[in-house]
Design an enzyme around this catalytic site. Structure first.
Site, PDB file in Angstrom:
ATOM      1  N   THR A  54       1.349   4.218  -2.954  1.00  0.00           N
ATOM      2  CA  THR A  54       0.857   5.723  -2.932  1.00  0.00           C
ATOM      3  C   THR A  54       2.272   6.823  -3.388  1.00  0.00           C
ATOM      4  O   THR A  54       2.399   7.560  -4.075  1.00  0.00           O
ATOM      5  CB  THR A  54       0.639   5.814  -1.725  1.00  0.00           C
ATOM      6  OG1 THR A  54       2.541   6.034  -1.322  1.00  0.00           O
ATOM      7  CG2 THR A  54      -0.161   5.543  -1.255  1.00  0.00           C
ATOM      8  N   LYS A  55       3.685   5.991  -3.772  1.00  0.00           N
ATOM      9  CA  LYS A  55       4.808   6.743  -3.535  1.00  0.00           C
ATOM     10  C   LYS A  55       4.839   6.219  -5.121  1.00  0.00           C
ATOM     11  O   LYS A  55       5.770   7.499  -5.733  1.00  0.00           O
ATOM     12  CB  LYS A  55       6.203   5.808  -2.908  1.00  0.00           C
ATOM     13  CG  LYS A  55       6.180   6.559  -1.817  1.00  0.00           C
ATOM     14  CD  LYS A  55       5.858   7.979  -1.124  1.00  0.00           C
ATOM     15  CE  LYS A  55       6.191   8.135  -0.088  1.00  0.00           C
ATOM     16  NZ  LYS A  55       6.169   9.691   0.595  1.00  0.00           N
ATOM     17  N   VAL A  83       1.018  -1.246   0.257  1.00  0.00           N
ATOM     18  CA  VAL A  83      -0.053   0.019   0.062  1.00  0.00           C
ATOM     19  C   VAL A  83       0.649   0.904   0.394  1.00  0.00           C
ATOM     20  O   VAL A  83       0.243   2.230  -0.580  1.00  0.00           O
ATOM     21  CB  VAL A  83      -0.619   0.022   1.024  1.00  0.00           C
ATOM     22  CG1 VAL A  83      -1.730   1.278   1.114  1.00  0.00           C
ATOM     23  CG2 VAL A  83      -2.272  -1.150   1.116  1.00  0.00           C
ATOM     24  N   TYR A  84       2.286   1.153   0.624  1.00  0.00           N
ATOM     25  CA  TYR A  84       2.571   2.264   1.146  1.00  0.00           C
ATOM     26  C   TYR A  84       3.226   2.980  -0.388  1.00  0.00           C
ATOM     27  O   TYR A  84       3.813   3.772  -0.743  1.00  0.00           O
ATOM     28  CB  TYR A  84       4.140   2.220   1.860  1.00  0.00           C
ATOM     29  CG  TYR A  84       4.981   3.496   2.082  1.00  0.00           C
ATOM     30  CD1 TYR A  84       5.008   4.848   2.596  1.00  0.00           C
ATOM     31  CD2 TYR A  84       6.576   3.239   1.327  1.00  0.00           C
ATOM     32  CE1 TYR A  84       5.291   5.430   2.641  1.00  0.00           C
ATOM     33  CE2 TYR A  84       6.994   3.956   1.651  1.00  0.00           C
ATOM     34  CZ  TYR A  84       6.453   5.527   1.843  1.00  0.00           C
ATOM     35  OH  TYR A  84       7.450   6.128   2.304  1.00  0.00           O
ATOM     36  N   ALA A  85       3.824   1.853  -0.883  1.00  0.00           N
ATOM     37  CA  ALA A  85       5.172   1.689  -2.241  1.00  0.00           C
ATOM     38  C   ALA A  85       3.847   2.197  -3.317  1.00  0.00           C
ATOM     39  O   ALA A  85       4.264   2.827  -4.307  1.00  0.00           O
ATOM     40  CB  ALA A  85       5.266   0.281  -2.364  1.00  0.00           C
TER      41      ALA A  85
END
Length: 264
Positions: A158-159, A154-156
């Site tokens: 967004t980035k 999920v974090y990746a």
């Protein structure tokens, strides 16, 4: 002397960047979610200011565009203009697979990382077009390069999305006085990283060897990033700390246990 706004700068790499700008004589507006955190950060950063630079602060929820606009207005009222705006505020939860990531953590990462950077960019571009010039840097992170890493889905995402967003913004501001760039600070041991490590100590233990090779301290990386941002003269600039060359040198250099400084 430049006037700089850095979102998410009460701690972590944002705080490290603020300190380095102040040391070079540039005024900085520090931001965070709470007034207490902002006031504490400004108090600690003040002694690092040189050459008449000012360390100021403003509590800002970057997911609220009205608060982001109020941040711009505050910076202009206090400093006269904003020369450099750094969208750094972000949230990372990287200890669970995608299917196990809680709805609260998903919302936190998507809203802060994506909306915070988009709103910050919108406000800064409008303000800089009105004043005639300015520069924006979006701070990206793990996954923005398209590489898949465990428990960072999920974090990746967004980035990676912010990488595309930043590239699109570069094209949309072409032939204006606004320059847009991105910063990839690498794998840094920050307060947020340490909280993650405390939640999943077995993950740190299992990855300790590679972490000791690739991780860096904020105070080692921030001076390099600030120097590169200040030297940037073109839109589309991509400033990266953990380049392929630096990564190779890390693998070939004598190994150090960087985690011991933090009691890990």
């Amino acid at each position: 002397m430049s006037n700089v706004v850095i979102t998410g700068s009460t701690k972590g790499i944002g705080n490290g960047l603020a300190r380095e700008f102040l040391r070079r004589g540039h005024s900085v507006v520090v931001t965070g979610r709470t007034s207490q955190a902002v006031d504490e950060a400004v108090g600690k950063l003040g002694p690092d200011a040189t050459g008449g630079a000012l360390a100021l602060g403003r509590a800002t929820d970057v997911t609220d565009v009205e608060q982001v606009q109020a941040l711009w207005d505050h910076a202009v009222a206090e400093l006269g203009r904003v020369d450099l705006w750094v969208n750094n505020a972000g949230v990372a939860n990287t200890t669970a697979a995608i299917v196990d990531t809680t709805p609260e953590d998903v919302r936190g990462m998507v809203s802060t990382n994506m909306l915070g950077t988009i709103f910050g960019s919108q406000v800064a571009v409008r303000g800089m077009l009105a004043q005639g010039a300015g520069q924006i840097f979006n701070v990206l992170g793990g996954g923005s390069d398209g590489r898949i890493r465990p428990n960072m889905g999920v974090y990746a995402a967004t980035k990676r999305g912010l990488d595309m967003f930043t590239r699109a913004l570069v094209k949309e501001t072409k032939d204006t006085g606004v320059r847009v760039g991105q910063v990839r600070p690498g794998m840094l041991i920050t307060d947020g990283w340490l909280r993650e490590a405390a939640v999943a100590p077995e993950q740190v233990s299992g990855q300790r060897k590679i972490l000791n090779i690739l991780c860096d301290h904020v105070d080692d990386v921030a001076p390099y990033l600030v120097e590169k941002m200040l030297a940037s003269t073109r839109s589309g600039e991509e400033i990266a700390w953990l380049t392929n060359g630096r990564m190779m040198r890390k693998f070939l250099s004598p190994k150090q246990d960087v985690l011991t400084r933090y009691g890990l």
